[in-house]
Write a protein that holds these residues in place. Structure first.
Motif, PDB file in Angstrom:
ATOM      1  N   LEU A 206       0.821  -1.198   0.000  1.00 12.09           N
ATOM      2  CA  LEU A 206       0.000   0.000   0.000  1.00 12.09           C
ATOM      3  C   LEU A 206       0.861   1.256   0.000  1.00 12.09           C
ATOM      4  N   GLU A 207       0.395   2.282  -0.694  1.00  4.77           N
ATOM      5  CA  GLU A 207       1.065   3.577  -0.669  1.00  4.77           C
ATOM      6  C   GLU A 207       0.623   4.293   0.609  1.00  4.77           C
TER       7      GLU A 207
ATOM      8  N   ASP B  42       1.485   7.134   2.043  1.00  2.00           N
ATOM      9  CA  ASP B  42       1.279   8.583   2.029  1.00  2.00           C
ATOM     10  C   ASP B  42       0.213   9.029   1.035  1.00  2.00           C
ATOM     11  N   LYS B  43      -0.474   8.084   0.432  1.00  5.56           N
ATOM     12  CA  LYS B  43      -1.531   8.400  -0.532  1.00  5.56           C
ATOM     13  C   LYS B  43      -2.706   9.034   0.211  1.00  5.56           C
ATOM     14  N   LYS B  44      -3.144  10.198  -0.282  1.00  3.27           N
ATOM     15  CA  LYS B  44      -4.309  10.853   0.303  1.00  3.27           C
ATOM     16  C   LYS B  44      -5.561  10.160  -0.229  1.00  3.27           C
ATOM     17  N   VAL B  45      -6.375   9.669   0.701  1.00  2.00           N
ATOM     18  CA  VAL B  45      -7.540   8.880   0.316  1.00  2.00           C
ATOM     19  C   VAL B  45      -8.869   9.533   0.683  1.00  2.00           C
TER      20      VAL B  45
ATOM     21  N   THR C 226      -4.413  10.391   4.976  1.00  2.00           N
ATOM     22  CA  THR C 226      -3.609   9.440   4.214  1.00  2.00           C
ATOM     23  C   THR C 226      -3.888   7.999   4.630  1.00  2.00           C
ATOM     24  N   THR C 227      -3.400   7.095   3.796  1.00  2.69           N
ATOM     25  CA  THR C 227      -3.557   5.664   4.071  1.00  2.69           C
ATOM     26  C   THR C 227      -2.993   5.298   5.440  1.00  2.69           C
TER      27      THR C 227
ATOM     28  N   GLU D 106     -12.260   8.745  -8.416  1.00  2.00           N
ATOM     29  CA  GLU D 106     -11.120   8.780  -7.499  1.00  2.00           C
ATOM     30  C   GLU D 106     -11.478   8.200  -6.141  1.00  2.00           C
TER      31      GLU D 106
ATOM     32  N   ALA E  34      -9.894   5.037  -4.165  1.00  6.08           N
ATOM     33  CA  ALA E  34      -9.429   5.144  -2.776  1.00  6.08           C
ATOM     34  C   ALA E  34     -10.081   4.064  -1.912  1.00  6.08           C
TER      35      ALA E  34
ATOM     36  N   HIS F 196      -8.430   0.854  -2.633  1.00  2.00           N
ATOM     37  CA  HIS F 196      -7.076   0.912  -2.065  1.00  2.00           C
ATOM     38  C   HIS F 196      -7.101   0.571  -0.572  1.00  2.00           C
TER      39      HIS F 196
END
Length: 99
Positions: free
Chosen positions: A2-3, A5-8, A13-14, A57, A61, A64
């Motif tokens: 998993l990313e 620092d991905k903003k979900v 973030t994750t 998007e 998310a 994700h």
């Protein structure tokens, strides 16, 4: 992988959802409340094409975050909070698209 620092969800973030910190109640719930308010208020200024893109998007998310639902080490209560608030946001986007 998993990313992290991905903003979900807005600025969330994750790693904030699947990690131990911040705690689910009240911190993470409060963060979701604030972000939901901000995100919904921004919907009025978006064109239909942007709303459709945003909807896609959020679906990405959601996939994700829920890609490892059986991993017991993950904060299940925070994943549930994400799903709850993401659904509210998705419903707001859909309502705006229909209006």
């Amino acid at each position: 992988m998993l990313e992290l620092d991905k903003k979900v969800f807005g600025k969330i973030t994750t790693k904030e959802i699947i990690g131990a910190d911040p705690p689910a109640i009240p911190d993470t719930r409060d963060n979701f409340e604030k972000e939901l308010t901000i995100l919904v208020s921004k919907l009025d200024s978006l064109q239909k094409e942007n709303l459709e893109k945003l909807l896609e998007e959020q679906k990405v998310a959601e996939s994700h975050i829920n890609s490892r639902p059986g991993a017991m080490a993950l904060a299940q209560n925070k994943i549930q909070l994400f799903n709850e608030y993401n659904e509210k946001y998705v419903q707001s986007i859909k309502a705006k698209l229909e209006s």
